[in-house]
Design a protein around this motif. Structure first.
Motif, PDB file in Angstrom:
ATOM      1  N   UNK A   1       0.866  -1.231  -0.207  1.00  0.00           N
ATOM      2  CA  UNK A   1      -0.164  -0.008   0.104  1.00  0.00           C
ATOM      3  C   UNK A   1       0.788   1.268   0.056  1.00  0.00           C
ATOM      4  N   UNK A   2       1.757   1.129   0.675  1.00  0.00           N
ATOM      5  CA  UNK A   2       2.785   2.357   0.808  1.00  0.00           C
ATOM      6  C   UNK A   2       3.637   2.536  -0.611  1.00  0.00           C
ATOM      7  N   UNK A   3       3.962   1.268  -1.000  1.00  0.00           N
ATOM      8  CA  UNK A   3       4.901   1.223  -2.529  1.00  0.00           C
ATOM      9  C   UNK A   3       4.103   1.825  -3.707  1.00  0.00           C
ATOM     10  N   UNK A   4       2.684   1.780  -3.492  1.00  0.00           N
ATOM     11  CA  UNK A   4       1.779   2.378  -4.504  1.00  0.00           C
ATOM     12  C   UNK A   4       1.687   3.924  -4.485  1.00  0.00           C
ATOM     13  N   UNK A   5       2.050   4.343  -3.517  1.00  0.00           N
ATOM     14  CA  UNK A   5       2.006   5.889  -3.242  1.00  0.00           C
ATOM     15  C   UNK A   5       2.963   6.606  -4.144  1.00  0.00           C
ATOM     16  N   UNK A   6       2.492   7.894  -4.549  1.00  0.00           N
ATOM     17  CA  UNK A   6       3.330   8.827  -5.505  1.00  0.00           C
ATOM     18  C   UNK A   6       4.302   9.460  -4.481  1.00  0.00           C
ATOM     19  N   UNK A   7       5.316  10.051  -5.455  1.00  0.00           N
ATOM     20  CA  UNK A   7       6.304  10.922  -4.648  1.00  0.00           C
ATOM     21  C   UNK A   7       5.719  12.056  -3.709  1.00  0.00           C
ATOM     22  N   UNK A   8       4.614  12.701  -4.287  1.00  0.00           N
ATOM     23  CA  UNK A   8       3.910  13.825  -3.679  1.00  0.00           C
ATOM     24  C   UNK A   8       3.302  13.358  -2.409  1.00  0.00           C
ATOM     25  N   UNK A   9       2.456  12.086  -2.565  1.00  0.00           N
ATOM     26  CA  UNK A   9       2.065  11.296  -1.504  1.00  0.00           C
ATOM     27  C   UNK A   9       2.683  11.088  -0.031  1.00  0.00           C
ATOM     28  N   UNK A  10       4.089  10.497  -0.636  1.00  0.00           N
ATOM     29  CA  UNK A  10       5.071  10.047   0.256  1.00  0.00           C
ATOM     30  C   UNK A  10       5.638  11.366   1.034  1.00  0.00           C
ATOM     31  N   UNK A  11       5.807  12.417   0.204  1.00  0.00           N
ATOM     32  CA  UNK A  11       6.403  13.853   0.680  1.00  0.00           C
ATOM     33  C   UNK A  11       5.425  14.270   1.660  1.00  0.00           C
ATOM     34  N   UNK A  12       3.882  14.443   1.379  1.00  0.00           N
ATOM     35  CA  UNK A  12       3.215  15.024   2.206  1.00  0.00           C
ATOM     36  C   UNK A  12       3.219  14.291   3.317  1.00  0.00           C
ATOM     37  N   UNK A  13       3.167  12.917   3.385  1.00  0.00           N
ATOM     38  CA  UNK A  13       3.041  12.010   4.562  1.00  0.00           C
ATOM     39  C   UNK A  13       4.086  12.207   5.592  1.00  0.00           C
ATOM     40  N   UNK A  14       5.284  12.623   4.986  1.00  0.00           N
ATOM     41  CA  UNK A  14       6.363  12.815   5.699  1.00  0.00           C
ATOM     42  C   UNK A  14       6.274  14.057   6.418  1.00  0.00           C
ATOM     43  N   UNK A  15       5.746  15.171   5.836  1.00  0.00           N
ATOM     44  CA  UNK A  15       5.387  16.173   6.229  1.00  0.00           C
ATOM     45  C   UNK A  15       4.727  16.367   7.645  1.00  0.00           C
ATOM     46  N   UNK A  16       3.691  15.543   7.542  1.00  0.00           N
ATOM     47  CA  UNK A  16       2.828  15.087   8.392  1.00  0.00           C
ATOM     48  C   UNK A  16       3.308  14.538   9.662  1.00  0.00           C
ATOM     49  N   UNK A  17       4.179  13.537   9.319  1.00  0.00           N
ATOM     50  CA  UNK A  17       4.989  12.726  10.391  1.00  0.00           C
ATOM     51  C   UNK A  17       5.764  13.831  11.239  1.00  0.00           C
ATOM     52  N   UNK A  18       6.499  14.685  10.436  1.00  0.00           N
ATOM     53  CA  UNK A  18       7.264  15.573  11.064  1.00  0.00           C
ATOM     54  C   UNK A  18       6.563  16.728  11.899  1.00  0.00           C
ATOM     55  N   UNK A  19       5.218  16.980  11.553  1.00  0.00           N
ATOM     56  CA  UNK A  19       4.564  17.994  12.483  1.00  0.00           C
ATOM     57  C   UNK A  19       4.226  17.268  13.559  1.00  0.00           C
ATOM     58  N   UNK A  20       3.921  15.848  13.671  1.00  0.00           N
ATOM     59  CA  UNK A  20       3.406  15.444  14.941  1.00  0.00           C
ATOM     60  C   UNK A  20       4.614  14.849  15.813  1.00  0.00           C
ATOM     61  N   UNK A  21       6.002  14.546  14.985  1.00  0.00           N
ATOM     62  CA  UNK A  21       7.241  14.724  15.743  1.00  0.00           C
ATOM     63  C   UNK A  21       7.697  15.696  16.881  1.00  0.00           C
ATOM     64  N   UNK A  22       7.295  16.742  16.045  1.00  0.00           N
ATOM     65  CA  UNK A  22       7.865  18.211  16.925  1.00  0.00           C
ATOM     66  C   UNK A  22       6.952  18.156  18.351  1.00  0.00           C
ATOM     67  N   UNK A  23       5.616  17.591  18.110  1.00  0.00           N
ATOM     68  CA  UNK A  23       4.678  17.618  19.289  1.00  0.00           C
ATOM     69  C   UNK A  23       5.207  16.692  20.158  1.00  0.00           C
ATOM     70  N   UNK A  24       5.588  15.237  19.508  1.00  0.00           N
ATOM     71  CA  UNK A  24       6.175  14.311  20.506  1.00  0.00           C
ATOM     72  C   UNK A  24       7.285  14.637  21.183  1.00  0.00           C
ATOM     73  N   UNK A  25       8.135  15.339  20.584  1.00  0.00           N
ATOM     74  CA  UNK A  25       9.375  15.931  21.433  1.00  0.00           C
ATOM     75  C   UNK A  25       9.150  16.855  22.425  1.00  0.00           C
ATOM     76  N   UNK A  26       7.954  17.825  22.045  1.00  0.00           N
ATOM     77  CA  UNK A  26       7.634  18.394  23.419  1.00  0.00           C
ATOM     78  C   UNK A  26       6.861  17.615  24.442  1.00  0.00           C
TER      79      UNK A  26
END
Length: 393
Positions: A229-254
């Motif tokens: 399911x992940x491998x079927x993703x486009x570059x834009x979808x993976x990029x947007x997903x990583x930005x989401x992950x990073x957004x929540x990683x910042x809160x996780x660190x806090x």
């Protein structure tokens, strides 16, 4: 040390510039120095019998298959700026020691280094072909490592994500204040908040991608179905997903910072008056674990799997960010002897798992995953003690 640029190409799917070059083996080993050993923690040396044959062949002058290198993302600018001028490009490539990761060819590099360490002198005319991948855009980096690598060779998603994080480790640390990412090679222990083992962050991101806590499945078929399911993703979808992950990683660190400080203070304030379990003999180890709670593997996996599952509906993302920011504030403002994360109840619930009938690790992840989901669904308007109890049902 010399290098010769043989040609350049563009991967038009990801717009990634690629430089093909040639060096002597001695110069190649000088270029990478000992930095290639950063990969040892995640891709161990393989004792594979054909490698001995390869070792003998190299000594006899055999030409190796090309080795693929990646310029670390934060240093790609200096290479891109001279991409059109070969002489300048050669000069800059020779300055990249310590700024390169090996994407393909780690075992070959181990063998070359072993031969050199044994005192063998390579033929000064014996060269090695190199492919430098120069990619600045994070979404293309993710796509290249996770999707394109899967079509080229059998490499676990876990290993591909480790390669990704090694490439962006420094940029993440710059983007998230006071974040420290350490590897096994660093030989360090977590003694302050906001300090995380790289392999656990990798597992957190993998669980975020798969929306599942079982990132180390014994059921290979089920694992491959999730990964496809992940491998079927486009570059834009993976990029947007990583930005989401990073957004929540910042809160996780806090959250980690607030939790570490709160439970450290809980123990320091009055050992006799505020007993966590009403059993002073157990309190010290329990409270030590509590301040490191967000750095634990299961918590990280379950938190990000639950996040990803919950924000499948994009409208929930901003609401969840506010919920978690409020949780950070709640922990910071909690009385010193309080238990804002309901860890007392969580530990008691975990004690109820029968290891003779159930996998303790699996059941713990189920409790955490569904407990987090319960908290998210209620927008934080429910105590964690209730969330853990519901997660155990």
């Amino acid at each position: 040390m010399e290098i010769k640029v043989l040609g350049k190409a563009i991967d038009y799917r990801t717009s990634s510039p690629v430089v093909y070059a040639q060096m002597t083996i001695n110069d190649y080993l000088e270029l990478i120095n000992d930095d290639f050993d950063d990969f040892r923690f995640q891709r161990k040396r393989t004792n594979y019998s054909p490698y001995q044959r390869m070792k003998d062949d190299i000594k006899a002058g055999a030409l190796l298959p090309p080795i693929t290198l990646a310029i670390k993302s934060e240093f790609t600018g200096e290479v891109l700026s001279v991409l059109e001028e070969d002489s300048q490009l050669e000069r800059v490539l020779l300055q990249q020691s310590g700024k390169i990761n090996i994407l393909d060819g780690l075992q070959r590099t181990y063998i070359l280094k072993d031969i050199q360490d044994e005192g063998f002198h390579f033929n000064p005319k014996q060269t090695i072909l190199l492919e430098f991948w120069v990619e600045k855009e994070i979404k293309h980096l993710i796509y290249r490592l996770i999707v394109l690598n899967a079509g080229q060779k059998k490499m676990s998603m876990r290993h591909q994500i480790e390669l990704l994080f090694l490439n962006i480790k420094e940029s993440l640390e710059k983007e998230i204040p006071h974040l420290i990412i350490h590897t096994q090679k660093d030989s360090t222990r977590r003694n302050i908040p906001k300090k995380f083992a790289l392999d656990r962050l990798v597992m957190g991101y993998q669980s975020f991608l798969l929306k599942n806590t079982e990132v180390k499945r014994s059921n290979i078929v089920a694992q491959e179905m999730l990964e496809n399911n992940v491998l079927d993703s486009t570059a834009d979808e993976l990029g947007e997903g990583f930005e989401e992950f990073k957004r929540f990683l910042k809160i996780y660190v806090a959250l980690d910072d607030a939790t570490y400080k709160h439970y450290a203070e809980y123990w320091d304030i009055d050992k006799e008056r505020y007993s966590f379990f009403n059993d002073p003999g157990d309190d010290e180890s329990i409270l030590t674990n509590s301040k490191h709670w967000f750095a634990s593997e299961n918590v990280m996996i379950c938190f990000f799997a639950a996040i990803s599952k919950y924000i499948s509906n994009p409208e929930r993302e901003d609401i969840l960010v506010k919920t978690l920011e409020a949780l950070v504030h709640r922990i910071q403002q909690s009385p010193s002897h309080s238990d804002p994360l309901g860890l007392y109840v969580l530990y008691k619930v975990q004690e109820g798992i029968d290891p003779r009938k159930q996998s303790v690790d699996y059941q713990t992840r189920q409790i955490l995953f569904y407990g987090f989901l319960e908290f998210f669904k209620m927008d934080g308007a429910v105590e964690f003690t209730e969330c853990w109890q519901r997660g155990a049902l």
